[in-house]
Design a protein around this motif. Structure first.
Motif, PDB file in Angstrom:
ATOM      1  N   HIS A  13      65.699  10.420   5.782  1.00 15.62           N
ATOM      2  CA  HIS A  13      66.229   9.464   4.817  1.00 15.62           C
ATOM      3  C   HIS A  13      65.589   8.087   5.007  1.00 15.62           C
ATOM      4  O   HIS A  13      65.159   7.439   4.051  1.00 15.62           O
ATOM      5  N   PHE A  14      65.520   7.659   6.264  1.00 14.37           N
ATOM      6  CA  PHE A  14      64.997   6.311   6.487  1.00 14.37           C
ATOM      7  C   PHE A  14      63.470   6.281   6.430  1.00 14.37           C
ATOM      8  O   PHE A  14      62.889   5.287   6.003  1.00 14.37           O
ATOM      9  N   GLU A  15      62.849   7.376   6.807  1.00 15.13           N
ATOM     10  CA  GLU A  15      61.393   7.431   6.680  1.00 15.13           C
ATOM     11  C   GLU A  15      61.010   7.327   5.202  1.00 15.13           C
ATOM     12  O   GLU A  15      60.087   6.605   4.829  1.00 15.13           O
ATOM     13  N   ALA A  16      61.764   8.038   4.355  1.00 10.26           N
ATOM     14  CA  ALA A  16      61.493   7.988   2.915  1.00 10.26           C
ATOM     15  C   ALA A  16      61.715   6.576   2.368  1.00 10.26           C
ATOM     16  O   ALA A  16      61.195   6.224   1.313  1.00 10.26           O
ATOM     17  N   ASN A  17      62.478   5.775   3.118  1.00 12.02           N
ATOM     18  CA  ASN A  17      62.716   4.395   2.690  1.00 12.02           C
ATOM     19  C   ASN A  17      61.903   3.392   3.511  1.00 12.02           C
ATOM     20  O   ASN A  17      62.355   2.270   3.777  1.00 12.02           O
ATOM     21  N   GLY A  18      60.734   3.828   3.924  1.00 14.58           N
ATOM     22  CA  GLY A  18      59.774   2.895   4.521  1.00 14.58           C
ATOM     23  C   GLY A  18      59.945   2.578   5.994  1.00 14.58           C
ATOM     24  O   GLY A  18      59.351   1.626   6.496  1.00 14.58           O
ATOM     25  N   HIS A  19      60.758   3.371   6.725  1.00 15.44           N
ATOM     26  CA  HIS A  19      60.961   3.111   8.149  1.00 15.44           C
ATOM     27  C   HIS A  19      60.000   3.918   9.013  1.00 15.44           C
ATOM     28  O   HIS A  19      59.738   5.089   8.736  1.00 15.44           O
ATOM     29  N   GLU A 114      72.975  19.193  -0.760  1.00 19.99           N
ATOM     30  CA  GLU A 114      71.760  19.804  -1.303  1.00 19.99           C
ATOM     31  C   GLU A 114      70.709  18.751  -1.668  1.00 19.99           C
ATOM     32  O   GLU A 114      69.557  19.065  -1.901  1.00 19.99           O
ATOM     33  N   LYS A 115      71.105  17.474  -1.666  1.00 20.36           N
ATOM     34  CA  LYS A 115      70.111  16.422  -1.923  1.00 20.36           C
ATOM     35  C   LYS A 115      69.731  15.682  -0.649  1.00 20.36           C
ATOM     36  O   LYS A 115      69.244  14.549  -0.684  1.00 20.36           O
ATOM     37  N   GLY A 116      69.991  16.289   0.494  1.00 18.94           N
ATOM     38  CA  GLY A 116      69.531  15.703   1.753  1.00 18.94           C
ATOM     39  C   GLY A 116      70.535  14.778   2.428  1.00 18.94           C
ATOM     40  O   GLY A 116      70.265  14.227   3.492  1.00 18.94           O
ATOM     41  N   GLY A 117      71.706  14.565   1.799  1.00 18.79           N
ATOM     42  CA  GLY A 117      72.694  13.667   2.399  1.00 18.79           C
ATOM     43  C   GLY A 117      73.677  14.409   3.283  1.00 18.79           C
ATOM     44  O   GLY A 117      73.486  15.582   3.613  1.00 18.79           O
ATOM     45  N   PHE A 118      74.768  13.700   3.662  1.00 17.47           N
ATOM     46  CA  PHE A 118      75.809  14.311   4.485  1.00 17.47           C
ATOM     47  C   PHE A 118      77.008  14.777   3.655  1.00 17.47           C
ATOM     48  O   PHE A 118      77.926  15.406   4.176  1.00 17.47           O
ATOM     49  N   GLY A 119      76.994  14.427   2.389  1.00 16.22           N
ATOM     50  CA  GLY A 119      78.027  14.921   1.482  1.00 16.22           C
ATOM     51  C   GLY A 119      79.449  14.521   1.842  1.00 16.22           C
ATOM     52  O   GLY A 119      80.394  15.242   1.532  1.00 16.22           O
ATOM     53  N   LEU A 120      79.620  13.359   2.486  1.00 13.43           N
ATOM     54  CA  LEU A 120      80.989  12.923   2.820  1.00 13.43           C
ATOM     55  C   LEU A 120      81.710  12.485   1.548  1.00 13.43           C
ATOM     56  O   LEU A 120      81.113  11.889   0.652  1.00 13.43           O
ATOM     57  N   ASP A 121      83.004  12.763   1.511  1.00 10.39           N
ATOM     58  CA  ASP A 121      83.825  12.381   0.364  1.00 10.39           C
ATOM     59  C   ASP A 121      83.979  10.852   0.336  1.00 10.39           C
ATOM     60  O   ASP A 121      84.565  10.283   1.259  1.00 10.39           O
ATOM     61  N   PRO A 122      83.447  10.188  -0.712  1.00  9.09           N
ATOM     62  CA  PRO A 122      83.484   8.716  -0.747  1.00  9.09           C
ATOM     63  C   PRO A 122      84.906   8.179  -0.606  1.00  9.09           C
ATOM     64  O   PRO A 122      85.110   7.083  -0.073  1.00  9.09           O
ATOM     65  N   GLU A 123      85.880   8.940  -1.039  1.00 11.72           N
ATOM     66  CA  GLU A 123      87.259   8.440  -0.988  1.00 11.72           C
ATOM     67  C   GLU A 123      87.847   8.467   0.419  1.00 11.72           C
ATOM     68  O   GLU A 123      88.927   7.938   0.663  1.00 11.72           O
ATOM     69  N   ARG A 124      87.130   9.094   1.337  1.00 14.74           N
ATOM     70  CA  ARG A 124      87.633   9.111   2.715  1.00 14.74           C
ATOM     71  C   ARG A 124      86.947   8.058   3.581  1.00 14.74           C
ATOM     72  O   ARG A 124      87.222   7.958   4.776  1.00 14.74           O
TER      73      ARG A 124
END
Ligand code: ATP
Ligand code: MG
Ligand code: MG
Ligand code: MG
Length: 484
Positions: A13-19, A114-124
């Motif tokens: 994730h961070f490499e894709a954002n220039g890290h 499925e998009k590379g994230g952690f899929g945490l529920d934003p409401e939590r």
């Protein structure tokens, strides 16, 4: 999701954002006289933050191996503290600041699996901000978090510094609500176990000095540039994504715990609910064992060896605590030959050097256990008798003389005596112990002084004198003359 996969996604994730991906520094903090071990991802970057050195990149990402010995008493009792853990971090050296740090953390946390994230529920997710940081508050709102889930907290929680003069700044932490089965409702102010902190975003913009405590210090000036330093607990996120109660039950730790339970014939979790702090003592011990064995593996892997001072002493205490915990659960044979290979198998997918270097690592570990077990065997009976006697005579204290004898004759370290006595409900006369230690030190000093002034046993020289007659010692004159 496996821990190794969480780590991979973080870096991606961070490499894709220039890290730029920077490897973990080794655990011993050899460049820092104030630290025994690296305890956060930012430690290896301090000179960059202070503007003393210029990095070859303005954004970095790492997964740093960390040791936090101050957390040792929490291990096994809370759901979230290890003596060893891995801190995922993204860093900006005078590049992006608050807004982008918040956005990058939010995206990785909430992007679907499925998009590379952690899929945490934003409401939590509950973000916290420093008391008067309206800017950060507004940014979290803009991203979609309702005001009632953004908590303002004071310096103790939301002002970060290293505990010594250096860089610092306010921070914003992300807490994940694990649900009502883990504790009371109402956000991190109410229950930090139900609402588990998993990511800390530090907005580093000041140089501070006169650090008296977490909350008392002086801001000297703005740093040359504004920086970002974040730390996400890899094991904590793993516990969330693997749906387990605590970080001792994730894929990289649980097999060690399970093996310890198997050896000792304990059924882990037989008595516990989900809430930390309500665990059966056996479960706490099994978690301590799993944590400490892993920590020992990582420390020896990074070149630390058991000894009586500094880093080696921290390692020794951690190993001894694991070994004693196994004994308290009923396993008297050497435990490390059973547990260390399990820890290696858990960790070597991420750290292959642990497998290739295992012969060396295990040699140190097993030898340390052998020595410790013989110390225990020699001293334990004597200590037990002393404890029984003290109790019989109605006392609540073990004598200083007995503690000293255990130390002096059987190599029983005082902290061990304290620990065992406490388990049996006894205090130790530490005053008396210290007095006897001091007497012994003074005697040793007096002996050494006597040797220096010549008032010691000179019989060995008598034969020389008898054979060759007196020799004039001219050392002082000669040396003085030469040094002129
Ligand atoms: P806590 O308040 O839960 O003790 P912290 O505020 O001390 O955590 P930070 O110094 O902010 O932790 O470290 C950054 C991140 O590292 C935390 O958000 C957490 O995810 C993780 N972390 C900190 N200490 C530990 C530990 N002992 N074991 C595992 N993970 C940890
Ligand atoms: Mg802490
Ligand atoms: Mg905290
Ligand atoms: Mg924190």
């Amino acid at each position: 999701m496996k821990t190794a996969e969480i780590k991979r996604r973080f870096l991606a994730h961070f490499e894709a954002n220039g890290h730029t991906v920077v490897p973990s520094a080794p655990l011993p903090a050899i460049d820092d006289p104030n630290l025994l071990f690296i305890n956060a991802g930012m430690v290896q970057f301090v000179p960059y933050f202070l503007g003393q050195r210029t990095p070859a990149f303005s954004r970095a990402v790492s997964v740093q191996k960390c040791i936090r010995t101050p957390d040792i008493d929490e291990v096994g009792k809370t759901s979230r503290h290890g003596t060893f853990f891995q801190m995922n971090g993204n860093f900006s050296f005078g590049d992006y600041f608050k807004e982008e740090a918040i956005r990058l953390a939010w995206e990785l946390s909430t992007n679907p699996i499925e998009k590379g994230g952690f899929g945490l529920d934003p409401e939590r997710i509950w973000p916290t901000v420093y008391l008067d940081d309206d800017e950060a508050f507004g940014m979290w709102q803009a991203i979609g978090v309702p005001a009632e889930r953004i908590v303002r907290r004071g310096k103790k929680d939301n002002w970060w510094h290293m505990g010594i003069a250096g860089p610092g700044g306010t921070c914003s932490e992300l807490f994940y609500d694990r649900g009502p089965e883990y504790g009371a409702e109402g956000g991190p102010e109410v229950d930090e176990d139900r609402y588990m902190e998993y990511w800390n975003l530090v907005f580093m913009q000041y140089e501070i000095t006169d650090v008296k405590s977490k909350e008392v210090f002086t801001i000297v000036e703005d740093l040359p540039k504004k920086n970002i330093d974040t730390g996400m607990g890899l094991e904590r996120v793993a516990s969330i994504l693997q749906g387990v109660d605590n970080l001792y039950e994730i894929d990289e730790v649980k097999p060690i715990l399970a093996r310890a339970a198997e050896l000792t014939g304990k059924t882990y979790g037989a008595h516990s609910g989900h809430e930390a702090g309500k665990s059966h003592p056996d479960d706490v011990r099994l978690r301590v064992i799993a944590d400490h064995v892993r920590t020992a593996l990582m420390l020896i892997g990074d070149g630390v060896t058991p000894s009586n001072e500094g880093r080696g002493y921290v390692l020794r205490r951690i190993m001894r605590r694991a070994i004693r915990s196994m004994r308290l659960l009923g396993w008297e044979a050497p435990a490390l030959p059973e547990l260390l290979p399990v820890a290696r198998d858990c960790m070597s997918p991420s750290y292959p050097e642990l497998a290739t270097d295992f012969e060396r690592i295990s040699k140190y570990a097993y030898a340390e256990e052998e020595t410790f077990l013989s110390t225990l065997r020699a001293g334990e009976t004597i200590l037990d008798t002393a404890i029984t006697d003290a109790k019989k005579s109605g006392g609540s204290k073990l004598g200083g003389a007995q503690a000293f004898q255990l130390h002096d004759t059987y190599g029983f370290p005082i902290d061990l005596t304290l620990e065992i006595a406490a388990e049996k409900g006894l205090e130790v006369d530490q005053e008396g112990f210290r007095r006897l230690m001091a007497d012994q030190r003074n005697r040793a000093k007096a002996d050494a002084a006597a040797r220096k002034t010549g008032h010691a046993d000179l019989s060995a020289y008598r034969t020389v004198l008898d054979a060759g007659g007196p020799i004039e010692f001219t050392g002082y004159q000669e040396v003085t003359r030469e040094s002129r």
